[in-house]
Design an enzyme around this catalytic site. Structure first.
Site, PDB file in Angstrom:
ATOM      1  N   CYS A   1     -16.494  -9.198   4.313  1.00 32.14           N
ATOM      2  CA  CYS A   1     -16.657  -8.962   5.632  1.00 32.14           C
ATOM      3  C   CYS A   1     -17.208  -8.089   6.050  1.00 32.14           C
ATOM      4  CB  CYS A   1     -15.535  -9.383   6.056  1.00 32.14           C
ATOM      5  SG  CYS A   1     -13.771  -8.678   6.506  1.00 32.14           S
ATOM      6  N   LYS A  14      -7.200   6.335  12.507  1.00 28.35           N
ATOM      7  CA  LYS A  14      -7.234   7.497  10.988  1.00 28.35           C
ATOM      8  C   LYS A  14      -7.836   8.640  11.484  1.00 28.35           C
ATOM      9  CE  LYS A  14      -8.398   3.033   8.283  1.00 28.35           C
ATOM     10  NZ  LYS A  14      -9.558   1.954   8.050  1.00 28.35           N
ATOM     11  N   LYS A  62      -5.030   0.240  14.181  1.00 26.54           N
ATOM     12  CA  LYS A  62      -4.862   1.302  13.964  1.00 26.54           C
ATOM     13  C   LYS A  62      -5.370   2.879  13.859  1.00 26.54           C
ATOM     14  CE  LYS A  62      -7.131  -1.182  10.704  1.00 26.54           C
ATOM     15  NZ  LYS A  62      -8.378  -2.057   9.882  1.00 26.54           N
ATOM     16  N   CYS A 116     -15.284  -3.647  -1.665  1.00 23.85           N
ATOM     17  CA  CYS A 116     -13.218  -3.467  -1.189  1.00 23.85           C
ATOM     18  C   CYS A 116     -12.963  -4.214  -2.077  1.00 23.85           C
ATOM     19  CB  CYS A 116     -14.166  -4.464   0.137  1.00 23.85           C
ATOM     20  SG  CYS A 116     -14.578  -5.676   0.283  1.00 23.85           S
ATOM     21  N   CYS A 133     -14.247  -1.832   4.603  1.00 19.83           N
ATOM     22  CA  CYS A 133     -13.169  -1.965   4.150  1.00 19.83           C
ATOM     23  C   CYS A 133     -13.890  -0.796   2.884  1.00 19.83           C
ATOM     24  CB  CYS A 133     -12.452  -2.196   3.556  1.00 19.83           C
ATOM     25  SG  CYS A 133     -11.443  -3.427   4.593  1.00 19.83           S
ATOM     26  N   ARG A 173       1.341  -0.675   0.420  1.00 20.86           N
ATOM     27  CA  ARG A 173      -0.068   0.100  -0.373  1.00 20.86           C
ATOM     28  C   ARG A 173       1.078   1.365  -0.027  1.00 20.86           C
ATOM     29  NH1 ARG A 173      -4.055  -0.311   4.483  1.00 20.86           N
ATOM     30  NH2 ARG A 173      -5.253  -1.739   3.283  1.00 20.86           N
ATOM     31  N   CYS A 195      -8.094 -10.985   0.029  1.00 19.88           N
ATOM     32  CA  CYS A 195      -7.972 -10.319   1.143  1.00 19.88           C
ATOM     33  C   CYS A 195      -8.189 -11.694   2.036  1.00 19.88           C
ATOM     34  CB  CYS A 195      -9.336  -9.450   0.915  1.00 19.88           C
ATOM     35  SG  CYS A 195      -9.298  -9.159   2.903  1.00 19.88           S
ATOM     36  N   ARG A 205      -3.136   6.176  10.070  1.00 18.50           N
ATOM     37  CA  ARG A 205      -2.839   5.549   8.388  1.00 18.50           C
ATOM     38  C   ARG A 205      -2.620   6.691   7.311  1.00 18.50           C
ATOM     39  NH1 ARG A 205      -4.971   0.483   7.746  1.00 18.50           N
ATOM     40  NH2 ARG A 205      -3.946  -0.835   9.805  1.00 18.50           N
TER      41      ARG A 205
END
Ligand code: SRM
Ligand code: SF4
Length: 571
Positions: A484, A214, A212, A439, A488, A79, A445, A148
């Site tokens: 899932c 954001k 994480k 996503c 995302c 990424r 994934c 991020r």
């Protein structure tokens, strides 16, 4: 004799991995050199995330490889961090080149304005990251328990405010970047420093954040970054003369949840005040330190800021933030969002320059036999690079804005796009398709329970038929799908949200606002395609007949009581 105290007792496994990693080094370098496997050591797979890369395997081939007694077909996702989604033509061309030479020949634009490469083999990993850095982009902190990629609304029509919001975005991104030398040693071949002060991680400490983190910066009236889905959001507020007065600050957004675990849930951020433009990086830094110090380090599923805030209270959070800042936030200012997604086609900014936003279905830049998107974009960007003009802006909805063009540049770009069958607004696509988002999910994934990117285009075709039959072909409905419940593709902000449960089966969520300020609600626990269409066909028919003028589907299903009536919050 006293036993030594185990300071990591009770902490999650990831906390222990971080603590013994020597500031994210682990044994990554050694693992990259091991030719006997396409993988790296299990513990290192957690650490490489901080360096912007995930070990994955081709899930389409898992069973076959197992039957052949072969190890899974390992490869890496990389990424690329692109603060505010802005890159130069030269950088785009470099990434395009690497996608072909080192990855699977495609570029993936993400829901957070970053690029992803898929299918990078271990033997190419170091060189790919090295070359990305050579182009003056990097992958540091694109993933992992750190801040991020910081998002910034693209807002072509408000080029004046974008410039200031983008400045704030860069200030935040720079302030929160990890300082470890591990990244430079492992990927760029730099020597570990000799002598002097020992290396430290001044902001994050040795165990970084619990999870994480954001941040997004939005410029009303467009919420194209879904600002309330972030741990921390800044909403630009105009002053009376049209300049930037400052930012409303909102905290505690996040969408990830786990099926069957009600203590995990999507949550929108709360607005807690207002700050001046020169103070955004200070606010960001102190919000991060609160989460560093109080976030849950035992249960990773509840380790996001949204849970810290819900567990301790918003008032506590505001007080703690103001204590750490040493000053008080002002009252939040009134503000309003009109929409969350992107508008397509050409817009002239206040700077007199042209901005063209292209629909990139699910963010995948690839060449298909009937649609040479990657080649067409390469030609366009080469032309810009040659003229030393323009920039590329990735949107928060997986689309691309070709930005800051003169009249002549625009003409050149349009001619090249049409030569490759690329319409600025992809006019061939329905309004519903252009508002849809999925996503990545399968096959890369590791967490996907169902298809998303590969399946949504087909489902949209079937939904288009229902829309057309009801005279709604020009009406957008924001349909978002994920493989899932992690969220995302931000499915809980879809007017229709589809969340993978098992192959071919999805939860159906309905009723988010099209401005991104109201979450949708669970309507059915598990539906397959035919069940989904059987539910949506009469709902869409009813919407066509009973809607108020300009009323959007998400608002309609709430108004007529198909789902409950939660309030979108107002400031
Ligand atoms: Fe995400 C994990 C892809 C935006 C919530 N996300 C993953 C991983 C890395 C799977 C993994 O951990 O093994 C996915 C890689 C798939 C692949 O093969 O490429 C993945 N996430 C993506 C992207 C590429 C989706 C896309 O199609 O564009 C987005 C990359 C963003 C970026 O450039 O940084 C992406 N992920 C999001 C968003 C949306 C957003 O941030 O606006 C969310 C929901 C917001 C949030 O964070 O709450 C999101 N991703 C997650 C979660 C759940 C986190 C949680 O709090 O529970 C996971 C799982 C995890 O972290 O354990 C996850
Ligand atoms: Fe993977 Fe789930 Fe994220 Fe989709 S939502 S990319 S399936 S983790």
């Amino acid at each position: 004799m006293n036993k030594p105290v185990d300071e990591t007792a009770g902490l999650s496994a990831n906390e222990r991995i971080k603590a013994r990693s020597r500031l994210l080094r682990g044994s990554i370098l050694e693992g990259l050199k091991d030719p006997l496997t396409g993988a790296i050591a299990e513990e290192d797979t957690q650490l490489t995330k901080f360096h912007g890369t995930y070990q994955q395997d081709d899930r389409d081939l898992r069973q076959e490889r197992l039957a052949q007694k072969l190890e899974p077909l390992y490869s890496f996702m990389i990424r690329v961090r692109v603060p505010g989604g802005v890159c130069t033509p030269r950088q785009w061309l470099e990434l395009d080149r690497l996608a072909t030479s080192h990855a699977n020949g495609t570029l993936r634009l993400t829901t957070r304005q970053a690029f992803q490469f898929h299918g990078v083999l271990k033997r190419n990993l170091r060189d790919t990251i090295y070359q990305i850095n050579q182009s003056l982009l990097d992958t540091l902190a694109a993933c992992g328990d750190v801040n991020r990629n910081v998002m910034c609304g693209v807002v072509p029509e408000r080029s004046d405010l974008h410039a200031q919001a983008y400045g704030a975005t860069i200030a935040i991104a720079d302030r929160l970047l990890p300082q470890t030398g591990a990244y430079h040693e492992i990927w760029l071949g730099r020597q570990r420093f000799a002598g002097g002060e020992p290396e430290r991680e001044p902001l994050y400490g040795e165990t970084y954040l619990p999870r994480k983190f954001k941040i997004a910066v939005a410029v009303p009236p467009r919420n194209d970054v879904d600002v309330y889905a972030n741990d921390l959001g800044f909403i630009a507020i105009e002053d009376d003369s049209g300049g930037l007065a400052g930012f409303n600050v909102c905290v505690g957004g996040g969408l990830g949840r786990t099926h069957g675990e009600e203590e995990t849930y999507p949550r929108l951020a709360d607005v807690i005040g207002f700050c001046r433009p020169d103070r955004v990086a200070d606010v960001a830094q102190q919000v991060v330190t609160i989460q560093r110090d109080y976030g849950d380090r035992q249960n990773r599923k509840r380790a996001r800021l949204k849970y810290t805030i819900d567990d301790r209270g918003l008032d506590w959070f505001r007080e703690e933030l103001q204590r750490r800042l040493g000053w008080k936030l002002d009252e939040a200012r009134a503000c309003h969002f009109d929409q969350s997604g992107d508008d397509y086609g050409w817009v002239q900014g206040r700077d007199g320059l042209w901005y063209g936003t292209l629909f990139i279905e699910n963010g995948r830049v690839a060449d298909r036999p009937d649609y040479p998107l990657m080649t067409g974009l390469r030609r366009v960007v080469e032309a810009l690079e040659k003229r030393g003009r323009g920039e590329l802006r990735l949107t928060g909805n997986q689309n691309l804005c070709i930005a800051a063009l003169s009249d002549a540049d625009r003409q050149t770009v349009e001619a090249l796009l049409s030569e490759h069958g690329i319409m600025a607004d992809r006019s061939g696509a329905s309004a519903l398709r252009r508002a849809s988002m999925a996503c990545v999910a399968l096959p890369t994934c590791g967490l996907a329970m169902a298809e998303a990117e590969r399946y949504l285009p087909h489902l949209v075709t079937r939904l288009d038929e229902i829309m057309a039959a009801n005279g709604l072909s020009d009406d957008p409905i924001v349909v978002r799908m994920t493989g899932c419940p992690n969220g995302c593709g931000r499915p809980y902000l879809g007017e229709v949200g589809l969340v993978g449960k098992s192959p071919g089966h999805y939860q159906l969520w309905l009723g988010a606002s099209p401005q991104g300020d109201r979450l949708n609600q669970l309507y059915r626990e598990s539906v397959d395609e035919e069940e989904l269409l059987a539910i949506l066909t009469p709902l869409i028919r009813r919407y066509a007949v009973e809607r108020h003028p300009q009323e959007r589907f998400g608002d309609f299903v709430v108004r007529v009581g198909i789902v409950d009536n939660p309030m979108a919050f107002e400031i």
